[in-house]
Write an enzyme that holds these catalytic residues in place. Sequence first.
Site, PDB file in Angstrom:
ATOM      1  N   LYS A 181       0.837  -1.208   0.000  1.00 27.18           N
ATOM      2  CA  LYS A 181       0.000   0.000   0.000  1.00 27.18           C
ATOM      3  C   LYS A 181       0.875   1.263   0.000  1.00 27.18           C
ATOM      4  O   LYS A 181       0.542   2.276  -0.603  1.00 27.18           O
ATOM      5  CB  LYS A 181      -0.943  -0.027   1.213  1.00 27.18           C
ATOM      6  CG  LYS A 181      -1.706   1.257   1.475  1.00 27.18           C
ATOM      7  CD  LYS A 181      -2.758   1.581   0.422  1.00 27.18           C
ATOM      8  CE  LYS A 181      -3.424   2.919   0.742  1.00 27.18           C
ATOM      9  NZ  LYS A 181      -4.488   3.284  -0.179  1.00 27.18           N
ATOM     10  N   LYS A 199      -0.062  11.089   6.500  1.00 29.63           N
ATOM     11  CA  LYS A 199       0.293   9.928   7.333  1.00 29.63           C
ATOM     12  C   LYS A 199       0.939   8.856   6.460  1.00 29.63           C
ATOM     13  O   LYS A 199       1.991   8.302   6.797  1.00 29.63           O
ATOM     14  CB  LYS A 199      -0.986   9.381   7.987  1.00 29.63           C
ATOM     15  CG  LYS A 199      -0.880   8.002   8.571  1.00 29.63           C
ATOM     16  CD  LYS A 199      -2.236   7.282   8.613  1.00 29.63           C
ATOM     17  CE  LYS A 199      -2.868   7.145   7.248  1.00 29.63           C
ATOM     18  NZ  LYS A 199      -3.787   6.043   7.047  1.00 29.63           N
TER      19      LYS A 199
END
Length: 292
Positions: free
Chosen positions: A170, A238
């Site tokens: 990811k 993030k």
Amino acid sequence: MRVGIIGLGIMGAPMARNLLRAGHPLTVHTRTRARAAGLLADGAAWADSPAALAAAVDAVVTMLPDTPAVEAVMAGPDGVLAGARAELLAIDMSTIDPAAARALAERAAETGVALLDAPVSGGEQGAIAGTLSIMVGGAAAAFDRAGPLFAALGKRVTYMGGPGQGQMTKLVNQVVGAGTLAAVAEGVLLAAGAGLDPAAVVEAVGGGAAASWMLAEQAPRMQRRDFAPGFMVRLQQKDLRLALASAERLGVPLPLTAVVQLLFTAVEARGGGELGTQAILTALEALAKRSG
Ligand code: NAD
């Protein structure tokens, strides 16, 4: 399979709906109960805590903002592991630190719970349509058990290896996606500066080698100045922080990602943390030379 889902935000709410639609009896929990009202009206059950939810189901899906939230919901005093019986299947579909995912999988295994990291790509639209790309790390046997749930949520499901490898994949996705988004924003600005027809640019460029999901989905939003999320800048930040930290550990250079991360920092500095990532356009606009 009796399924529970924790976290009913932009992604979790439509994913919950698809699990319900696929015929799985569903229990839900999220921080703000009001967000569950629609699902409860359609037959989902409510659990007062992650532990209570885990005790009532065969499989738990979490779709939470970040690493601390997943750690609290999984391993906290009233968390999933506190309520779980052995054989529970837990699937974290949030994007978190790969090292934290590995540590949580180990901790879960100690209580007999199989924990998969299974982050997704495809955005809110992919969550609604059930067409997410799902990248999975963890034990192969748990991956096989999760098949029917993944089928309800995504169209491409890829097994990437042991614990943490889904999260690592990811982060690769985020590096490619964020860089592409920044390039799309530059293209949108150049087209506007040249007075080109906005829709015709997307049409023409989208038919060639520069076609991408980012161009098709995000350029039109930038052009009509629709900065609603989607995917929030603060969550993108993030992810880029996690990618840059992993790259540093691995000795891999990510210069483009570092620049894109700075552009998003500029958006945040101007109060845009809750905007969609397409607001990267505004950071570039702030650099524009004003004439007259
Ligand atoms: P969001 O902020 O809309 O949703 C998060 C939800 O979790 C909220 O409803 C919040 O109330 C709930 N929550 C937070 N802490 C909690 C806790 N301790 N207990 C119970 N519930 C809690 O975020 P989102 O956009 O749905 O993203 C969720 C995850 O998916 C993030 O990790 C994000 O990076 C990832 N993701 C998002 C997108 C996207 O396009 N939005 C795409 C792919 C992946």
